[in-house]
Motif scaffolding. Structure first.
Motif, PDB file in Angstrom:
ATOM      1  N   GLU A  64       0.837  -1.198   0.000  1.00  0.00           N
ATOM      2  CA  GLU A  64       0.000   0.000   0.000  1.00  0.00           C
ATOM      3  C   GLU A  64       0.872   1.248   0.000  1.00  0.00           C
ATOM      4  OE1 GLU A  64      -3.565   0.038   2.567  1.00  0.00           O
ATOM      5  OE2 GLU A  64      -2.985  -2.012   3.035  1.00  0.00           O
ATOM      6  N   ALA A  65       2.187   1.045  -0.074  1.00  0.00           N
ATOM      7  CA  ALA A  65       3.119   2.172  -0.147  1.00  0.00           C
ATOM      8  C   ALA A  65       4.213   1.755  -1.125  1.00  0.00           C
ATOM      9  CB  ALA A  65       3.687   2.452   1.234  1.00  0.00           C
ATOM     10  N   ALA A  66       5.291   2.546  -1.201  1.00  0.00           N
ATOM     11  CA  ALA A  66       6.363   2.194  -2.126  1.00  0.00           C
ATOM     12  C   ALA A  66       6.954   0.827  -1.772  1.00  0.00           C
ATOM     13  CB  ALA A  66       7.447   3.271  -2.096  1.00  0.00           C
ATOM     14  N   LEU A  67       7.076   0.565  -0.459  1.00  0.00           N
ATOM     15  CA  LEU A  67       7.577  -0.738  -0.013  1.00  0.00           C
ATOM     16  C   LEU A  67       6.455  -1.513   0.667  1.00  0.00           C
ATOM     17  CD1 LEU A  67      11.128   0.014   1.475  1.00  0.00           C
ATOM     18  CD2 LEU A  67      10.537  -0.869  -0.790  1.00  0.00           C
ATOM     19  N   CYS A  68       6.465  -2.843   0.529  1.00  0.00           N
ATOM     20  CA  CYS A  68       5.473  -3.671   1.209  1.00  0.00           C
ATOM     21  C   CYS A  68       5.850  -3.765   2.686  1.00  0.00           C
ATOM     22  CB  CYS A  68       5.399  -5.057   0.591  1.00  0.00           C
ATOM     23  SG  CYS A  68       6.813  -6.092   0.955  1.00  0.00           S
ATOM     24  N   SER A  69       4.945  -4.326   3.480  1.00  0.00           N
ATOM     25  CA  SER A  69       5.180  -4.355   4.920  1.00  0.00           C
ATOM     26  C   SER A  69       6.408  -5.207   5.275  1.00  0.00           C
ATOM     27  CB  SER A  69       3.939  -4.895   5.641  1.00  0.00           C
ATOM     28  OG  SER A  69       3.574  -6.145   5.092  1.00  0.00           O
ATOM     29  N   ILE A  70       6.734  -6.190   4.460  1.00  0.00           N
ATOM     30  CA  ILE A  70       7.899  -7.037   4.748  1.00  0.00           C
ATOM     31  C   ILE A  70       9.194  -6.295   4.406  1.00  0.00           C
ATOM     32  CG2 ILE A  70       9.087  -9.178   4.119  1.00  0.00           C
ATOM     33  CD1 ILE A  70       6.266 -10.403   3.706  1.00  0.00           C
ATOM     34  N   CYS A  71       9.224  -5.663   3.240  1.00  0.00           N
ATOM     35  CA  CYS A  71      10.429  -4.921   2.849  1.00  0.00           C
ATOM     36  C   CYS A  71      10.667  -3.740   3.795  1.00  0.00           C
ATOM     37  CB  CYS A  71      10.317  -4.416   1.412  1.00  0.00           C
ATOM     38  SG  CYS A  71      10.600  -5.725   0.207  1.00  0.00           S
ATOM     39  N   ALA A  72       9.582  -3.188   4.349  1.00  0.00           N
ATOM     40  CA  ALA A  72       9.727  -2.031   5.234  1.00  0.00           C
ATOM     41  C   ALA A  72      10.127  -2.449   6.648  1.00  0.00           C
ATOM     42  CB  ALA A  72       8.401  -1.260   5.278  1.00  0.00           C
ATOM     43  N   ASP A  73      10.160  -3.767   6.893  1.00  0.00           N
ATOM     44  CA  ASP A  73      10.444  -4.271   8.244  1.00  0.00           C
ATOM     45  C   ASP A  73      11.947  -4.474   8.429  1.00  0.00           C
ATOM     46  OD1 ASP A  73      10.651  -5.590  10.621  1.00  0.00           O
ATOM     47  OD2 ASP A  73       9.111  -7.090  10.190  1.00  0.00           O
ATOM     48  N   ASP A  74      12.562  -3.671   9.317  1.00  0.00           N
ATOM     49  CA  ASP A  74      14.021  -3.706   9.526  1.00  0.00           C
ATOM     50  C   ASP A  74      14.504  -5.002  10.157  1.00  0.00           C
ATOM     51  OD1 ASP A  74      14.386  -1.239   8.519  1.00  0.00           O
ATOM     52  OD2 ASP A  74      14.333  -0.193  10.461  1.00  0.00           O
ATOM     53  N   ARG A  75      13.596  -5.709  10.835  1.00  0.00           N
ATOM     54  CA  ARG A  75      14.019  -6.893  11.576  1.00  0.00           C
ATOM     55  C   ARG A  75      14.156  -8.139  10.697  1.00  0.00           C
ATOM     56  NH1 ARG A  75       9.036  -6.459  15.337  1.00  0.00           N
ATOM     57  NH2 ARG A  75       8.322  -6.046  13.236  1.00  0.00           N
ATOM     58  N   ARG A  76      13.794  -8.043   9.433  1.00  0.00           N
ATOM     59  CA  ARG A  76      13.911  -9.218   8.560  1.00  0.00           C
ATOM     60  C   ARG A  76      15.368  -9.415   8.158  1.00  0.00           C
ATOM     61  NH1 ARG A  76       8.498 -11.481   7.643  1.00  0.00           N
ATOM     62  NH2 ARG A  76       9.689 -12.848   6.282  1.00  0.00           N
ATOM     63  N   ASP A  77      15.712 -10.669   7.873  1.00  0.00           N
ATOM     64  CA  ASP A  77      17.084 -11.036   7.491  1.00  0.00           C
ATOM     65  C   ASP A  77      17.330 -10.682   6.022  1.00  0.00           C
ATOM     66  OD1 ASP A  77      19.467 -12.210   6.903  1.00  0.00           O
ATOM     67  OD2 ASP A  77      18.970 -14.179   7.739  1.00  0.00           O
ATOM     68  N   ASP A  78      18.301  -9.788   5.789  1.00  0.00           N
ATOM     69  CA  ASP A  78      18.589  -9.343   4.420  1.00  0.00           C
ATOM     70  C   ASP A  78      19.365 -10.370   3.598  1.00  0.00           C
ATOM     71  OD1 ASP A  78      17.400  -6.801   4.454  1.00  0.00           O
ATOM     72  OD2 ASP A  78      19.100  -5.967   5.577  1.00  0.00           O
ATOM     73  N   HIS A  79      19.817 -11.445   4.274  1.00  0.00           N
ATOM     74  CA  HIS A  79      20.731 -12.365   3.578  1.00  0.00           C
ATOM     75  C   HIS A  79      20.032 -13.526   2.881  1.00  0.00           C
ATOM     76  CE1 HIS A  79      23.159 -10.207   6.568  1.00  0.00           C
ATOM     77  NE2 HIS A  79      24.095 -10.252   5.638  1.00  0.00           N
ATOM     78  N   VAL A  80      18.780 -13.779   3.252  1.00  0.00           N
ATOM     79  CA  VAL A  80      18.059 -14.905   2.634  1.00  0.00           C
ATOM     80  C   VAL A  80      16.875 -14.375   1.835  1.00  0.00           C
ATOM     81  CG1 VAL A  80      17.158 -17.209   3.065  1.00  0.00           C
ATOM     82  CG2 VAL A  80      18.570 -16.097   4.791  1.00  0.00           C
ATOM     83  N   LEU A  81      16.732 -14.863   0.611  1.00  0.00           N
ATOM     84  CA  LEU A  81      15.675 -14.371  -0.264  1.00  0.00           C
ATOM     85  C   LEU A  81      14.841 -15.549  -0.769  1.00  0.00           C
ATOM     86  CD1 LEU A  81      14.878 -11.601  -1.694  1.00  0.00           C
ATOM     87  CD2 LEU A  81      15.988 -12.589  -3.687  1.00  0.00           C
ATOM     88  N   CYS A  82      13.560 -15.474  -0.571  1.00  0.00           N
ATOM     89  CA  CYS A  82      12.633 -16.492  -1.045  1.00  0.00           C
ATOM     90  C   CYS A  82      12.046 -16.012  -2.363  1.00  0.00           C
ATOM     91  CB  CYS A  82      11.500 -16.619  -0.025  1.00  0.00           C
ATOM     92  SG  CYS A  82      11.102 -18.273   0.410  1.00  0.00           S
ATOM     93  N   VAL A  83      12.222 -16.771  -3.434  1.00  0.00           N
ATOM     94  CA  VAL A  83      11.673 -16.384  -4.729  1.00  0.00           C
ATOM     95  C   VAL A  83      10.376 -17.169  -4.962  1.00  0.00           C
ATOM     96  CG1 VAL A  83      12.060 -16.369  -7.221  1.00  0.00           C
ATOM     97  CG2 VAL A  83      13.937 -15.847  -5.654  1.00  0.00           C
ATOM     98  N   VAL A  84       9.267 -16.451  -5.100  1.00  0.00           N
ATOM     99  CA  VAL A  84       7.970 -17.116  -5.263  1.00  0.00           C
ATOM    100  C   VAL A  84       7.300 -16.651  -6.551  1.00  0.00           C
ATOM    101  CG1 VAL A  84       7.615 -17.364  -2.774  1.00  0.00           C
ATOM    102  CG2 VAL A  84       6.749 -15.336  -3.954  1.00  0.00           C
ATOM    103  N   GLU A  85       6.247 -17.381  -6.937  1.00  0.00           N
ATOM    104  CA  GLU A  85       5.546 -17.017  -8.178  1.00  0.00           C
ATOM    105  C   GLU A  85       4.570 -15.866  -7.973  1.00  0.00           C
ATOM    106  OE1 GLU A  85       3.734 -20.383 -10.107  1.00  0.00           O
ATOM    107  OE2 GLU A  85       5.515 -21.630  -9.870  1.00  0.00           O
ATOM    108  N   GLU A  86       3.787 -15.927  -6.876  1.00  0.00           N
ATOM    109  CA  GLU A  86       2.675 -14.989  -6.723  1.00  0.00           C
ATOM    110  C   GLU A  86       2.626 -14.419  -5.304  1.00  0.00           C
ATOM    111  OE1 GLU A  86       0.710 -14.060  -9.050  1.00  0.00           O
ATOM    112  OE2 GLU A  86       1.068 -15.545 -10.614  1.00  0.00           O
ATOM    113  N   PRO A  87       1.994 -13.259  -5.132  1.00  0.00           N
ATOM    114  CA  PRO A  87       1.832 -12.693  -3.781  1.00  0.00           C
ATOM    115  C   PRO A  87       1.172 -13.667  -2.807  1.00  0.00           C
ATOM    116  CG  PRO A  87       1.227 -11.047  -5.407  1.00  0.00           C
ATOM    117  CD  PRO A  87       1.484 -12.323  -6.170  1.00  0.00           C
ATOM    118  N   ARG A  88       0.268 -14.520  -3.276  1.00  0.00           N
ATOM    119  CA  ARG A  88      -0.394 -15.452  -2.364  1.00  0.00           C
ATOM    120  C   ARG A  88       0.597 -16.463  -1.784  1.00  0.00           C
ATOM    121  NH1 ARG A  88      -2.945 -17.063  -7.350  1.00  0.00           N
ATOM    122  NH2 ARG A  88      -1.852 -18.824  -8.252  1.00  0.00           N
TER     123      ARG A  88
END
Lengths: 200, 200
Positions: A64-88
């Motif tokens: 709902e903004a430039a960044l989603c709630s997960i990207c805007a969350d500082d406490r998430r681990d920047d080193h691991v990335l999950c690649v998925v097909e869809e937002p669901r």
């Protein structure tokens, strides 16, 4: 009958996934019988979702903004990335509570039959992120079907050129709570070949 | 995630009959992915249905004017009246193409457990119509369940006082295309007791 307005509502509801003509009719009559504010809350929610929801500029999840709630969350681990097909799929993985890293949403899977190649997916954007962010592991979480496997294979090959990047894939195997007897042979074969030491 | 607006949409969709949490999520993501005009057609249809649909002043079916399309149709037979529980039952009977008379919608069936007695249904309105209109037969088309049967019985008794009025009930029996083996014993019993001469 049916009165034009009611038929229009039934037709529009019938266009939604998993809603056949009978369900569409049942829901339409239910909406008409509902208190007006309750029914209008649904129409407002649709308008809101269509006008306020955008894609996250970093991971392409819904936002709902430039960044989603997960990207805007500082406490998430920047080193691991999950690649998925869809937002669901992000919702499904978040629900496990087992992943604290970040996501990248491809918006589809490769499907040459439908004219969907790497260019139609957010793969270029993924490569840019891998250059910019301190990502050390990419977990390929595309679906365990033909298109998802092809996409994972393509990504695994493309990402090989990046030094020191670990690329993993979700495990295939028996669903928890399932029954050996009812599991299809491909899944059972995967479960066998992916067997693990019990002390690991 | 989920972003507030998306979660609101999922919640509102989940309130509809026959839509569980998984379907609600699937439909919400589908709506968000849809072209905006297509999604807004659904919200508009809901608003239209809630603001334009009223009840027919004569038969209590859904209408967009003082009279519904059936009551406004001069070619219908004024002598036969089908009494149904809900507007959706009118749709079901119209679909058979076998009925050319008029309708009366009770808006429910008697259910003392839920506090629904004759006063909560459009029964007084039915009696007024029987006094005003040239109705010679009333077909009781309430559902073949406990509440529907009780309502039909109550109406049959109430209408006995009206001279020369024929009161009939929908036949119970085997569903066409059904299989004797799979029919429940109550339905089979009804089919037996309601058996007809083949030359009739």
């Amino acid at each position: 009958m049916s009165s034009g307005v009611v038929q229009t509502l039934i037709d529009e509801l019938g266009r939604l996934p998993g809603i056949g003509p009978k369900s569409a009719q049942r829901i339409a009559f239910h909406l008409i019988k509902m208190a007006e504010p309750d029914a209008l809350r649904l129409s407002d929610a649709i308008v809101d979702a269509k006008t306020k929801v955008v894609f996250c500029q970093r991971c392409w999840n819904l936002a709902e903004a430039a960044l989603c709630s997960i990207c805007a969350d500082d406490r998430r681990d920047d080193h691991v990335l999950c690649v998925v097909e869809e937002p669901r799929d992000v919702v499904a993985i978040e629900r496990t509570g087992d992943f604290r890293g970040r996501y990248h949403v491809l918006h589809g899977a490769m499907s040459p039959m439908d004219g969907i190649g790497p260019e139609q997916l957010k793969i270029r954007e993924l490569l840019v992120r891998l250059g910019d962010e301190p990502i050390s592991e990419v977990i390929l979480c595309t679906n365990p079907n033909l298109e998802g496997e092809a996409t994972a294979l393509f990504l695994a090959r493309s990402l090989k050129v990046i030094p020191d990047l670990v690329v993993t894939r979700l495990a295939s195997g028996l669903p928890v709570g399932g029954d050996l007897e009812y599991v299809d042979e491909v899944t059972l074969g995967r479960a066998l070949s992916g067997r693990r030491n019990l002390d690991s």
